[in-house]
Design a protein around this motif. Structure first.
Motif, PDB file in Angstrom:
ATOM      1  N   ASP A 166      10.744   8.357 -29.637  1.00 11.21           N
ATOM      2  CA  ASP A 166      10.227   9.567 -29.029  1.00 11.21           C
ATOM      3  C   ASP A 166      10.014   9.454 -27.575  1.00 11.21           C
ATOM      4  O   ASP A 166       9.576  10.192 -26.689  1.00 11.21           O
ATOM      5  N   ARG A 167      10.802   8.303 -27.067  1.00  7.97           N
ATOM      6  CA  ARG A 167      10.618   8.098 -25.651  1.00  7.97           C
ATOM      7  C   ARG A 167      11.714   7.031 -25.290  1.00  7.97           C
ATOM      8  O   ARG A 167      12.118   6.289 -26.277  1.00  7.97           O
ATOM      9  N   GLU A 168      12.024   6.838 -23.967  1.00  8.19           N
ATOM     10  CA  GLU A 168      12.959   5.734 -23.632  1.00  8.19           C
ATOM     11  C   GLU A 168      12.287   4.358 -23.675  1.00  8.19           C
ATOM     12  O   GLU A 168      11.131   4.357 -23.852  1.00  8.19           O
ATOM     13  N   SER A 169      13.205   3.326 -23.752  1.00  7.08           N
ATOM     14  CA  SER A 169      12.642   1.954 -23.619  1.00  7.08           C
ATOM     15  C   SER A 169      13.506   1.396 -22.584  1.00  7.08           C
ATOM     16  O   SER A 169      14.573   1.761 -22.325  1.00  7.08           O
ATOM     17  N   LEU A 170      12.580   0.461 -21.866  1.00 10.34           N
ATOM     18  CA  LEU A 170      13.187  -0.205 -20.710  1.00 10.34           C
ATOM     19  C   LEU A 170      13.705  -1.586 -20.878  1.00 10.34           C
ATOM     20  O   LEU A 170      12.960  -2.303 -21.633  1.00 10.34           O
ATOM     21  N   PHE A 171      14.763  -2.210 -20.569  1.00 12.72           N
ATOM     22  CA  PHE A 171      15.245  -3.574 -20.861  1.00 12.72           C
ATOM     23  C   PHE A 171      15.928  -3.794 -19.292  1.00 12.72           C
ATOM     24  O   PHE A 171      16.064  -2.918 -18.399  1.00 12.72           O
ATOM     25  N   TRP A 172      16.004  -5.243 -18.847  1.00  6.86           N
ATOM     26  CA  TRP A 172      16.699  -5.464 -17.782  1.00  6.86           C
ATOM     27  C   TRP A 172      17.975  -6.340 -17.946  1.00  6.86           C
ATOM     28  O   TRP A 172      18.081  -7.094 -18.679  1.00  6.86           O
ATOM     29  N   LEU A 173      18.992  -5.902 -17.286  1.00 11.47           N
ATOM     30  CA  LEU A 173      20.166  -6.650 -17.265  1.00 11.47           C
ATOM     31  C   LEU A 173      20.318  -7.610 -16.084  1.00 11.47           C
ATOM     32  O   LEU A 173      20.209  -7.311 -14.901  1.00 11.47           O
ATOM     33  N   ASN A 174      20.449  -8.923 -16.373  1.00 13.13           N
ATOM     34  CA  ASN A 174      20.658  -9.944 -15.455  1.00 13.13           C
ATOM     35  C   ASN A 174      22.061 -10.397 -15.438  1.00 13.13           C
ATOM     36  O   ASN A 174      22.927 -10.766 -16.062  1.00 13.13           O
ATOM     37  N   LEU A 175      22.404 -10.483 -13.930  1.00 12.53           N
ATOM     38  CA  LEU A 175      23.687 -10.905 -13.271  1.00 12.53           C
ATOM     39  C   LEU A 175      23.530 -12.105 -12.586  1.00 12.53           C
ATOM     40  O   LEU A 175      22.753 -12.182 -11.613  1.00 12.53           O
TER      41      LEU A 175
END
Length: 239
Positions: A99-108
């Motif tokens: 029912d909502r977005e989920s946030l993650f982080w891409l590391n370079l």
């Protein structure tokens, strides 16, 4: 497998500038897909080794400790000067909210060749000059109501007292993350310009303000970032 991050020292940011850049400033991962991609380019005049991983935002995250249902492939690769290549992002499954977005982080994490540190002192040269860039990855479930644009325009703004101080409360009643660049309080008071932040789905954000910034009838003129990372401007009444 021991990560490259574990064995490379991180030198001060003043000595390192990110040369591996992405085509976008954020990634929207559609829930109806099992894979998406991101184009990278090495703008350096030298080759670099790049390590990638996705985490949940933990500051001390490494490729060996990262927890996320999205996997970047390849996890380690070499990029020649001026080279462009596509990074695949695969959804590996997980019980994410529908029912909502989920946030993650891409590391370079880019590591230049040792030749690039020849002009450093002997002590500094023992370290490898590296650069870690992070990008937001929004996992967007299928069939969410409304739109990110509507979410930004429906933000509610009010002034209240929290812990003895005046704050501007920004309420997000939508299933989308809204990233605010800045907010300008305008009206019969002296006004105030605030630095923005991100407001999560069905959450609120409190920003400290000066008590004299708002008196009488006021409005908020705010800029926010769309899916492409472009700034948009809107305004709303301040309650």
């Amino acid at each position: 497998m021991c990560s490259l991050l574990c064995i490379c020292g991180l030198l001060g940011g003043a000595l390192a500038q990110a040369g591996v850049t992405a085509e976008r400033t954020r990634v929207i991962f559609p829930g109806e897909s099992h894979e998406t991609s991101l184009l990278l380019a090495n703008l350096n005049a030298y080759p670099v080794l790049v390590q990638t991983w996705i985490d949940d935002g933990a500051l001390d995250s490494t490729p060996d400790t990262a927890v996320a249902p999205i996997m970047p492939l390849p996890p380690v690769f070499r990029m020649a000067p001026g080279e462009r290549r596509s990074l695949r992002l695969l959804f590996t499954g997980g019980n994410l909210p529908a029912d909502r977005e989920s946030l993650f982080w891409l590391n370079l994490y880019e590591i230049p060749p040792s030749e690039s540190v020849r002009n450093l002192t002997p002590e500094q040269a023992r370290l490898v000059v590296t650069m870690r860039t992070q990008m937001k990855v929004f996992y967007r479930p299928k069939d969410l109501p409304s739109s990110p644009e509507a979410a930004a325009r429906k933000l509610a703004f009010s002034v209240r007292q929290e812990a003895g101080r005046a704050v501007l409360r920004v309420e997000n009643g939508s299933p989308y993350h809204v990233t605010l660049a800045n907010l300008d309080l305008r009206g019969s008071g002296q006004g105030q310009v605030l630095r923005g932040d991100m407001v999560g789905p069905f959450a609120h954000l409190d920003l400290p303000i000066e008590p004299q910034a708002v008196t009488g009838k006021n409005q908020v003129v705010f800029t926010w970032l769309d899916d492409d990372g472009n700034t948009r401007e809107d305004n709303a009444p301040l309650h």
